[in-house]
Design a protein around this motif. Structure first.
Motif, mmCIF file in Angstrom:
data_model
loop_
_atom_site.group_PDB
_atom_site.id
_atom_site.type_symbol
_atom_site.label_atom_id
_atom_site.label_comp_id
_atom_site.label_asym_id
_atom_site.label_seq_id
_atom_site.Cartn_x
_atom_site.Cartn_y
_atom_site.Cartn_z
ATOM 1 N N SER A 179 0.829 -1.210 0.000
ATOM 2 C CA SER A 179 0.000 0.000 0.000
ATOM 3 C C SER A 179 0.861 1.257 0.000
ATOM 4 C CB SER A 179 -0.928 0.007 1.224
ATOM 5 O OG SER A 179 -1.818 -1.081 1.188
ATOM 6 N N CYS A 180 1.932 1.240 0.791
ATOM 7 C CA CYS A 180 2.843 2.397 0.830
ATOM 8 C C CYS A 180 3.516 2.605 -0.520
ATOM 9 C CB CYS A 180 3.894 2.205 1.925
ATOM 10 S SG CYS A 180 3.239 2.283 3.614
ATOM 11 N N LEU A 202 3.234 5.900 -2.993
ATOM 12 C CA LEU A 202 4.397 6.604 -3.521
ATOM 13 C C LEU A 202 4.382 6.625 -5.043
ATOM 14 C CD1 LEU A 202 7.202 5.248 -1.162
ATOM 15 C CD2 LEU A 202 6.267 7.563 -1.198
ATOM 16 N N THR A 203 3.943 5.536 -5.668
ATOM 17 C CA THR A 203 3.885 5.461 -7.133
ATOM 18 C C THR A 203 2.864 6.441 -7.679
ATOM 19 O OG1 THR A 203 4.497 3.122 -7.069
ATOM 20 C CG2 THR A 203 3.506 3.940 -9.101
ATOM 21 N N VAL A 204 1.688 6.474 -7.066
ATOM 22 C CA VAL A 204 0.643 7.410 -7.495
ATOM 23 C C VAL A 204 1.117 8.841 -7.328
ATOM 24 C CG1 VAL A 204 -1.657 8.283 -6.949
ATOM 25 C CG2 VAL A 204 -1.260 5.834 -7.045
ATOM 26 N N ASN A 205 1.807 9.109 -6.221
ATOM 27 C CA ASN A 205 2.316 10.453 -5.971
ATOM 28 C C ASN A 205 3.343 10.851 -7.023
ATOM 29 O OD1 ASN A 205 2.323 12.758 -4.078
ATOM 30 N ND2 ASN A 205 4.471 12.214 -3.789
ATOM 31 N N SER A 206 4.185 9.878 -7.437
ATOM 32 C CA SER A 206 5.194 10.133 -8.462
ATOM 33 C C SER A 206 4.544 10.423 -9.809
ATOM 34 C CB SER A 206 6.133 8.933 -8.575
ATOM 35 O OG SER A 206 7.072 9.104 -9.611
ATOM 36 N N TYR A 207 3.512 9.643 -10.165
ATOM 37 C CA TYR A 207 2.799 9.868 -11.417
ATOM 38 C C TYR A 207 2.131 11.234 -11.436
ATOM 39 C CZ TYR A 207 3.334 5.019 -12.943
ATOM 40 O OH TYR A 207 3.831 3.826 -13.354
ATOM 41 N N SER A 208 1.603 11.642 -10.273
ATOM 42 C CA SER A 208 0.950 12.947 -10.186
ATOM 43 C C SER A 208 1.939 14.069 -10.457
ATOM 44 C CB SER A 208 0.314 13.126 -8.800
ATOM 45 O OG SER A 208 -0.683 12.156 -8.577
ATOM 46 N N ASP A 209 3.157 13.918 -9.908
ATOM 47 C CA ASP A 209 4.194 14.929 -10.143
ATOM 48 C C ASP A 209 4.587 14.980 -11.614
ATOM 49 O OD1 ASP A 209 4.199 15.538 -7.494
ATOM 50 O OD2 ASP A 209 5.938 14.295 -6.999
#
Length: 209
Positions: free
Chosen positions: A135-136, A140-147
């Motif tokens: 889950s963590c 982090l992956t979703v946050n990276s894609y958002s950036d």
């Protein structure tokens, strides 16, 4: 052990709660597996089941707060997951205290269990850890894609001269025409057709439609 009424921690031989005055029922024999299952359903519910209502509500409140903040700041969701994982340990500890173990020690108790119980415990811990870590990583992956999406949008909306292209082509000519020739694949993914006739012709000559 804990008072079921107010959650106050009490001596094992207590007859009445020194905090709220409620009579204490001994020998509750709470089931640790039920507590863990309840924790999976709702953070803190396992501790509430074991009689530590105060701790259960605190764990629940903290996780709900972190999730609410995580809606706006994704990285905070990792803390929410860690609280969820920690709630399992507290649920186990509260069940042991409710069952008369004033100072539970998981490591020492684990050593005294039979082989089957040890295997079950290891599997439960492994599942919790795998779920928490995965889950963590997903957060982090979703946050990276958002950036990345934000940088790409900024690049296109500013005609191709942004921090995205600068970071991708640090130290070289990062004009749109040069990027199109040096790395047409990357430029094609970030370029809006029709902005520049020469670049359109070049990309078409390279087989990009």
């Amino acid at each position: 052990m804990y008072c079921e009424n107010c959650g106050a921690e009490l001596p094992d031989n207590a007859t009445f709660c020194s905090s709220c005055g409620k009579k204490i029922a001994h020998g509750q024999n709470k089931n640790v597996y039920i507590a863990l299952l309840l924790t999976f359903i709702f953070t803190g519910l396992g501790s509430i089941y074991a009689g530590n209502t105060k701790k259960g509500l605190i764990l629940l409140g903290v996780r709900v707060l972190l999730i609410a903040i995580g809606v706006f700041v994704n990285i905070v969701l990792i803390l929410a997951m860690l609280v969820w994982a920690y709630a399992y340990f507290e649920a186990y500890r509260d069940v042991q205290i409710a069952n008369g173990h004033s100072n539970p020690n998981f490591i020492n108790e684990f050593k005294g269990w039979n082989r089957n119980n040890q295997i079950i415990a290891v599997l439960i811990i492994a599942i919790i850890l795998i779920f928490t870590v995965s889950s963590c990583v997903s957060i982090l992956t979703v946050n990276s894609y958002s950036d990345d999406d934000s940088n790409t949008h900024y690049y296109v909306s500013n005609g191709g001269s942004s921090s995205s292209s600068s970071s991708h082509y640090s130290g070289v000519d990062d004009s749109p025409h040069t990027i199109a020739k040096n790395d047409p694949d990357w430029y094609y993914d970030h370029y809006e057709y029709g902005d520049n006739d020469k670049i359109d012709e070049y990309l078409e000559s390279q087989g990009y439609d």
